[in-house]
Design a protein around this motif. Sequence first.
Motif, PDB file in Angstrom:
ATOM      1  N   TRP A  60      32.687 -37.066 -43.864  1.00  0.00           N
ATOM      2  CA  TRP A  60      32.733 -38.484 -42.729  1.00  0.00           C
ATOM      3  C   TRP A  60      31.228 -39.689 -43.735  1.00  0.00           C
ATOM      4  O   TRP A  60      31.246 -40.734 -44.049  1.00  0.00           O
ATOM      5  CB  TRP A  60      32.567 -38.562 -41.916  1.00  0.00           C
ATOM      6  CG  TRP A  60      34.000 -38.717 -40.580  1.00  0.00           C
ATOM      7  CD1 TRP A  60      34.161 -36.964 -40.472  1.00  0.00           C
ATOM      8  CD2 TRP A  60      34.933 -39.459 -40.767  1.00  0.00           C
ATOM      9  NE1 TRP A  60      35.719 -37.591 -40.501  1.00  0.00           N
ATOM     10  CE2 TRP A  60      36.049 -38.696 -39.887  1.00  0.00           C
ATOM     11  CE3 TRP A  60      34.736 -41.139 -40.965  1.00  0.00           C
ATOM     12  CZ2 TRP A  60      36.770 -39.234 -39.802  1.00  0.00           C
ATOM     13  CZ3 TRP A  60      36.018 -41.663 -40.124  1.00  0.00           C
ATOM     14  CH2 TRP A  60      36.802 -40.551 -40.121  1.00  0.00           C
ATOM     15  N   LEU A  66      32.990 -47.563 -43.649  1.00  0.00           N
ATOM     16  CA  LEU A  66      34.625 -47.909 -43.135  1.00  0.00           C
ATOM     17  C   LEU A  66      33.714 -49.828 -42.238  1.00  0.00           C
ATOM     18  O   LEU A  66      35.185 -50.698 -42.705  1.00  0.00           O
ATOM     19  CB  LEU A  66      34.809 -47.491 -41.855  1.00  0.00           C
ATOM     20  CG  LEU A  66      35.319 -45.900 -41.732  1.00  0.00           C
ATOM     21  CD1 LEU A  66      35.978 -45.504 -40.502  1.00  0.00           C
ATOM     22  CD2 LEU A  66      36.140 -45.595 -43.328  1.00  0.00           C
ATOM     23  N   LEU A  92      41.914 -44.197 -41.817  1.00  0.00           N
ATOM     24  CA  LEU A  92      40.669 -43.394 -41.396  1.00  0.00           C
ATOM     25  C   LEU A  92      39.975 -43.568 -40.249  1.00  0.00           C
ATOM     26  O   LEU A  92      39.367 -43.172 -39.353  1.00  0.00           O
ATOM     27  CB  LEU A  92      39.294 -43.135 -42.233  1.00  0.00           C
ATOM     28  CG  LEU A  92      39.984 -43.389 -43.787  1.00  0.00           C
ATOM     29  CD1 LEU A  92      38.866 -44.511 -44.695  1.00  0.00           C
ATOM     30  CD2 LEU A  92      39.794 -42.036 -43.680  1.00  0.00           C
ATOM     31  N   ARG A  93      40.648 -44.829 -39.020  1.00  0.00           N
ATOM     32  CA  ARG A  93      39.697 -45.381 -37.765  1.00  0.00           C
ATOM     33  C   ARG A  93      40.324 -44.606 -37.173  1.00  0.00           C
ATOM     34  O   ARG A  93      40.437 -44.054 -35.965  1.00  0.00           O
ATOM     35  CB  ARG A  93      39.417 -46.931 -37.654  1.00  0.00           C
ATOM     36  CG  ARG A  93      38.585 -47.317 -38.842  1.00  0.00           C
ATOM     37  CD  ARG A  93      38.486 -49.115 -37.322  1.00  0.00           C
ATOM     38  NE  ARG A  93      37.125 -49.390 -38.153  1.00  0.00           N
ATOM     39  CZ  ARG A  93      36.103 -49.278 -38.533  1.00  0.00           C
ATOM     40  NH1 ARG A  93      35.785 -49.065 -37.754  1.00  0.00           N
ATOM     41  NH2 ARG A  93      34.767 -50.175 -39.421  1.00  0.00           N
ATOM     42  N   GLU A 132      39.142 -40.813 -36.450  1.00  0.00           N
ATOM     43  CA  GLU A 132      37.531 -40.757 -35.735  1.00  0.00           C
ATOM     44  C   GLU A 132      38.624 -39.682 -34.380  1.00  0.00           C
ATOM     45  O   GLU A 132      37.860 -38.906 -34.215  1.00  0.00           O
ATOM     46  CB  GLU A 132      37.243 -41.365 -35.902  1.00  0.00           C
ATOM     47  CG  GLU A 132      36.798 -42.005 -36.739  1.00  0.00           C
ATOM     48  CD  GLU A 132      35.889 -43.016 -36.581  1.00  0.00           C
ATOM     49  OE1 GLU A 132      34.465 -43.039 -36.781  1.00  0.00           O
ATOM     50  OE2 GLU A 132      36.527 -44.495 -36.321  1.00  0.00           O
ATOM     51  N   PRO A 133      39.038 -39.811 -33.775  1.00  0.00           N
ATOM     52  CA  PRO A 133      39.314 -39.423 -32.140  1.00  0.00           C
ATOM     53  C   PRO A 133      39.957 -38.096 -32.416  1.00  0.00           C
ATOM     54  O   PRO A 133      39.557 -36.693 -32.489  1.00  0.00           O
ATOM     55  CB  PRO A 133      40.349 -40.014 -31.803  1.00  0.00           C
ATOM     56  CG  PRO A 133      40.918 -41.377 -32.276  1.00  0.00           C
ATOM     57  CD  PRO A 133      40.155 -41.673 -33.609  1.00  0.00           C
ATOM     58  N   SER A 140      39.311 -36.044 -35.159  1.00  0.00           N
ATOM     59  CA  SER A 140      38.218 -35.275 -36.114  1.00  0.00           C
ATOM     60  C   SER A 140      37.500 -34.701 -35.400  1.00  0.00           C
ATOM     61  O   SER A 140      36.488 -33.839 -35.166  1.00  0.00           O
ATOM     62  CB  SER A 140      38.424 -35.134 -37.393  1.00  0.00           C
ATOM     63  OG  SER A 140      37.592 -36.879 -37.282  1.00  0.00           O
ATOM     64  N   ARG A 148      35.252 -37.063 -35.445  1.00  0.00           N
ATOM     65  CA  ARG A 148      34.192 -37.468 -36.563  1.00  0.00           C
ATOM     66  C   ARG A 148      33.016 -36.276 -37.032  1.00  0.00           C
ATOM     67  O   ARG A 148      31.948 -36.553 -37.099  1.00  0.00           O
ATOM     68  CB  ARG A 148      33.453 -38.170 -36.177  1.00  0.00           C
ATOM     69  CG  ARG A 148      32.919 -39.461 -37.414  1.00  0.00           C
ATOM     70  CD  ARG A 148      32.139 -40.554 -36.962  1.00  0.00           C
ATOM     71  NE  ARG A 148      31.261 -41.230 -38.001  1.00  0.00           N
ATOM     72  CZ  ARG A 148      31.904 -42.479 -39.277  1.00  0.00           C
ATOM     73  NH1 ARG A 148      33.243 -42.397 -38.650  1.00  0.00           N
ATOM     74  NH2 ARG A 148      31.361 -42.505 -39.958  1.00  0.00           N
ATOM     75  N   GLN A 149      33.989 -34.869 -36.910  1.00  0.00           N
ATOM     76  CA  GLN A 149      33.289 -33.893 -37.644  1.00  0.00           C
ATOM     77  C   GLN A 149      32.909 -34.000 -38.784  1.00  0.00           C
ATOM     78  O   GLN A 149      32.889 -35.252 -39.361  1.00  0.00           O
ATOM     79  CB  GLN A 149      33.442 -32.643 -36.914  1.00  0.00           C
ATOM     80  CG  GLN A 149      33.971 -32.478 -36.174  1.00  0.00           C
ATOM     81  CD  GLN A 149      32.421 -31.997 -35.129  1.00  0.00           C
ATOM     82  OE1 GLN A 149      31.758 -31.695 -35.354  1.00  0.00           O
ATOM     83  NE2 GLN A 149      32.825 -32.376 -33.589  1.00  0.00           N
ATOM     84  N   VAL A 165      36.427 -35.673 -43.308  1.00  0.00           N
ATOM     85  CA  VAL A 165      38.083 -36.455 -42.139  1.00  0.00           C
ATOM     86  C   VAL A 165      39.112 -35.674 -41.640  1.00  0.00           C
ATOM     87  O   VAL A 165      39.506 -35.647 -40.738  1.00  0.00           O
ATOM     88  CB  VAL A 165      37.695 -37.223 -43.225  1.00  0.00           C
ATOM     89  CG1 VAL A 165      39.415 -38.549 -42.815  1.00  0.00           C
ATOM     90  CG2 VAL A 165      36.907 -38.139 -43.279  1.00  0.00           C
TER      91      VAL A 165
END
Length: 386
Positions: A244, A249, A279-280, A283-284, A286, A288-289, A292
């Motif tokens: 990330w 973004l 990509l947005r 986020e939920p 992953s 955001r670890q 990606v």
Amino acid sequence: MHIRNAKPGDYPLYDGQGLYLVRTAAGSLRWRLKYTRPDGRENRMALGALPEVSLAAARKARDAARELLRQGIDPVAHARERKLEARRISEANFPAAAAAWLAKKRSNWAPETYRKAKYIVEAYLTPALRKTSVATLGSREANAAIDAVIAKAPALGRKARQHLAGIVEDAIHDGLRNDGQRILFRPQARTREAKGHIPAATSLKEVRAVVQAIRTYPNPVVRAALELSMYTAMRPGVVASVPWEELDLESGEWLVPAERMKTRHAHIVPLPRQAVALLRALEPLSGRQTFVFPAQARQKTPHLNRDTLSAALRAQGLRGTHATHGFRGMLRTVARERLGIDPDVLEAQLAHAKKGEVAQAYDRTRFDEERRDAMQRWADFLDAQE
């Protein structure tokens, strides 16, 4: 020599003909041999510790050393040479030599280059030559190993031969193989290699099939990784392992550091609106670890494995028609023919190495804005193929 009844003050205990036993400050008992070298200088030789080396064994070692001296050979130098020879034999074993070569190359190669070389060496060369020494490896054995690679994976033949030659060359430099003793590869080992292009969709019909296959892939993480590969034409290994922290973004840019690029130059990748949106949406998933695209079930890597992307395309019926690396060829061909994008802009997007170019912190060429516009047009074109 009366070892059993000896007191600390009795040491050293002498046995005769230069053999004696000393007591160290730590209390251990060690055998020593005092002798005169062939050049007339006095020396000492360690023969081991008691009780691991008994008196009888120490006397036997003393007699062997004295025999060498009668032949004009320094026993300490002789022992050192034997250890070095044993080490050379161990290091010259092909698996060890190949592993050492890979270790030296790792710091100078991009991660994906190293991964490919490691795969070829460990999957093909080492199994074929595991009982061979690089010190004695002959052209016949080497050519047989390369022919076996070509028979199983024709596209890997050239690289396998290149890597094997590198391992042998490294062995010569390290003194494991005689100077000038290089491998003579048979001409047919070169000509039989399959040099075909990586499968890539280049016709409008093929591109539509690829887009539809990706959009219908069930796993959302793998599907998103394939879409990012399709939108950006970045190498699959770079996509699968993107963290990330490389993504901005807000500005729509992906900053890939030099160590992750094949060219060893940092690269700026413009992200079209579609890529930013997917990509947005990730986020939920992953959380955001670090990465990606988190690893899927039974994967050993902390992120998505690039081979998973290849398997997904095959599962969608694209075997032999489009590979993960084929997104690059698809962009280079279709974007030029269908969208009329300047080839220099496409080359800049693909981050192909430029001969004679001075290294920069980031490859900010005059095509920054052109590339941003080109990749947005490319993403719009792909979306229209559904």
